[in-house]
Scaffold this active site. Structure first.
Site, mmCIF file in Angstrom:
data_model
loop_
_atom_site.group_PDB
_atom_site.id
_atom_site.type_symbol
_atom_site.label_atom_id
_atom_site.label_comp_id
_atom_site.label_asym_id
_atom_site.label_seq_id
_atom_site.Cartn_x
_atom_site.Cartn_y
_atom_site.Cartn_z
ATOM 1 N N LYS A 43 0.851 -1.208 0.000
ATOM 2 C CA LYS A 43 0.000 0.000 0.000
ATOM 3 C C LYS A 43 0.877 1.245 0.000
ATOM 4 O O LYS A 43 1.855 1.314 0.753
ATOM 5 C CB LYS A 43 -0.912 -0.005 1.230
ATOM 6 C CG LYS A 43 -1.663 1.307 1.501
ATOM 7 C CD LYS A 43 -2.698 1.655 0.441
ATOM 8 C CE LYS A 43 -3.305 3.055 0.673
ATOM 9 N NZ LYS A 43 -4.128 3.502 -0.480
ATOM 10 N N CYS A 128 -2.046 10.195 -6.440
ATOM 11 C CA CYS A 128 -3.192 9.948 -5.563
ATOM 12 C C CYS A 128 -4.227 11.066 -5.736
ATOM 13 O O CYS A 128 -3.909 12.236 -5.558
ATOM 14 C CB CYS A 128 -2.775 9.889 -4.096
ATOM 15 S SG CYS A 128 -4.229 9.723 -3.029
HETATM 16 O O1 RRO Z 1 -5.639 5.906 -0.835
HETATM 17 C C1 RRO Z 1 -6.267 6.381 -1.815
HETATM 18 O O2 RRO Z 1 -7.275 7.073 -1.684
HETATM 19 C C2 RRO Z 1 -5.823 6.165 -3.191
HETATM 20 C C3 RRO Z 1 -4.516 6.350 -3.619
HETATM 21 BR BR1 RRO Z 1 -3.116 6.757 -2.458
HETATM 22 C C4 RRO Z 1 -4.211 6.246 -4.994
HETATM 23 O O3 RRO Z 1 -3.079 6.418 -5.452
HETATM 24 N N1 RRO Z 1 -5.241 5.953 -5.843
HETATM 25 C C5 RRO Z 1 -6.494 5.752 -5.429
HETATM 26 O O4 RRO Z 1 -7.381 5.487 -6.246
HETATM 27 N N2 RRO Z 1 -6.775 5.857 -4.088
#
Ligand code: RRO
Length: 310
Positions: A43, A128
């Site tokens: 993650k 993100c």
């Molecule tokens: O954690 C998120 O909300 C998230 C991330 Br870091 C990302 O790179 N892409 C996404 O769809 N959700």
């Protein structure tokens, strides 16, 4: 045969999770490593643990998913301890995703990774879409170049970057020209399509709580955009920069299409969330069946060989 050479290693197959799905805890990561996936990624992490956005923050819909997780994670040291502990036990290199909230946080994490015993591949997430008040970094081209300049002034381990989708040929040209200045191991296209809106008509309501329902879209909805981004970067980047294809892979045919566009590794998010790690057995078998039917013995025979109409 699905074997894939990447970062001086032969992976059993090109299939992986997409960061964010089934990779938050050591239990989930161990399940991926025990699955048929050729590799897995952790993650996206920040230096310190984050709770992320309020729930509901991930919602499966018939043609895909919408999420606004907000970068929940257990912190850099958790994933680094995990990776360093497991890297000698698993054969394949571990992929390690980071997503700092600032340039300084990304640099600090990369300094820690550089100084550590970690010997896998780092994925710098510049895309993100879900942290309120923080735009997707890689939509800012000068900032992206500034970050990569800083990173490659000291970071010598294999490094890939996760990009958001682009929708204009001029942007593909401009971003590729920047990326070609750096010794990147790979470019991962695409992250979710940022800030879509899904509506529950019966309730006349949004389906996720953060940001009034706006969230990153994944799954079937985004495959054409993902394929275009894979193809655009495959045809523009130095051949030493490999492409990781992510977006809309639900079956062997989708995987085949990403490979035809030029992807080396393939990441699965939405459909892994729906099916769990057994999906890797299914997609590997479906991809092999397509290759057999077409008379291909290895992926290298068709990777990148998408035909134009002349
Ligand atoms: O954690 C998120 O909300 C998230 C991330 Br870091 C990302 O790179 N892409 C996404 O769809 N959700």
């Amino acid at each position: 045969m699905l074997q894939t050479n990447f970062v001086d290693y032969t992976f059993e197959n090109p299939l992986m999770n997409a960061s964010g799905v089934h990779c938050m805890t050591d239990k989930e990561l161990d399940e991926l490593s025990a699955s048929k996936a050729g590799a897995f990624v952790t993650k996206s992490t920040t230096i310190n643990l984050r709770e992320g956005n309020p729930s509901p923050r991930y919602y499966d819909v018939p043609l895909g998913s919408i999420n606004s997780m907000g970068l929940p994670n257990l912190g850099l040291q958790y994933y680094l301890d995990y990776a360093i502990d497991r890297q000698d036990k698993f054969d394949a290199p571990i992929f390690f995703s980071i997503a700092g909230m600032s340039v300084a946080e990304n640099i600090e994490m990369l300094e820690v990774i550089q100084a550590s015993d970690f010997n896998g591949v780092t994925e710098l997430n510049l895309s993100c879409p879900n942290v309120p008040g923080k735009p997707q970094v890689a939509y800012d081209f000068p900032l992206t170049e500034e970050i990569l300049t800083k990173v490659f002034s000291f970071f010598t381990k294999p490094l890939g970057i996760k990009l958001p989708p682009y929708f204009d040929l001029a942007h593909f040209d401009e971003m590729a020209a920047i990326l070609n200045k750096f010794p990147l191991t790979y470019v991962n296209s695409i992250n979710s399509v940022g800030n879509g809106l899904y509506i529950d008509v019966e309730q006349e309501s949004v389906v996720i709580k953060p940001k009034d329902g706006f969230g990153g879209i994944g799954g079937e909805y985004i495959k054409p955009t993902a394929l275009a981004n894979v193809r655009a970067f495959y045809t523009r980047l130095n051949p030493s920069i490999k492409i990781v294809g992510t977006g809309g892979i639900r079956n062997g045919q989708d995987a085949f299409e990403h490979l035809l566009c030029g992807a080396t590794m393939l990441q699965i998010g939405t459909e892994l969330h729906k099916e769990g790690p057994a999906i890797f057995d299914r997609i590997a078998a479906e991809l092999e069946a397509i290759m057999e039917e077409k008379g291909y013995e290895t992926i290298d025979e068709f990777r990148g060989k998408l035909k134009s109409i002349t």
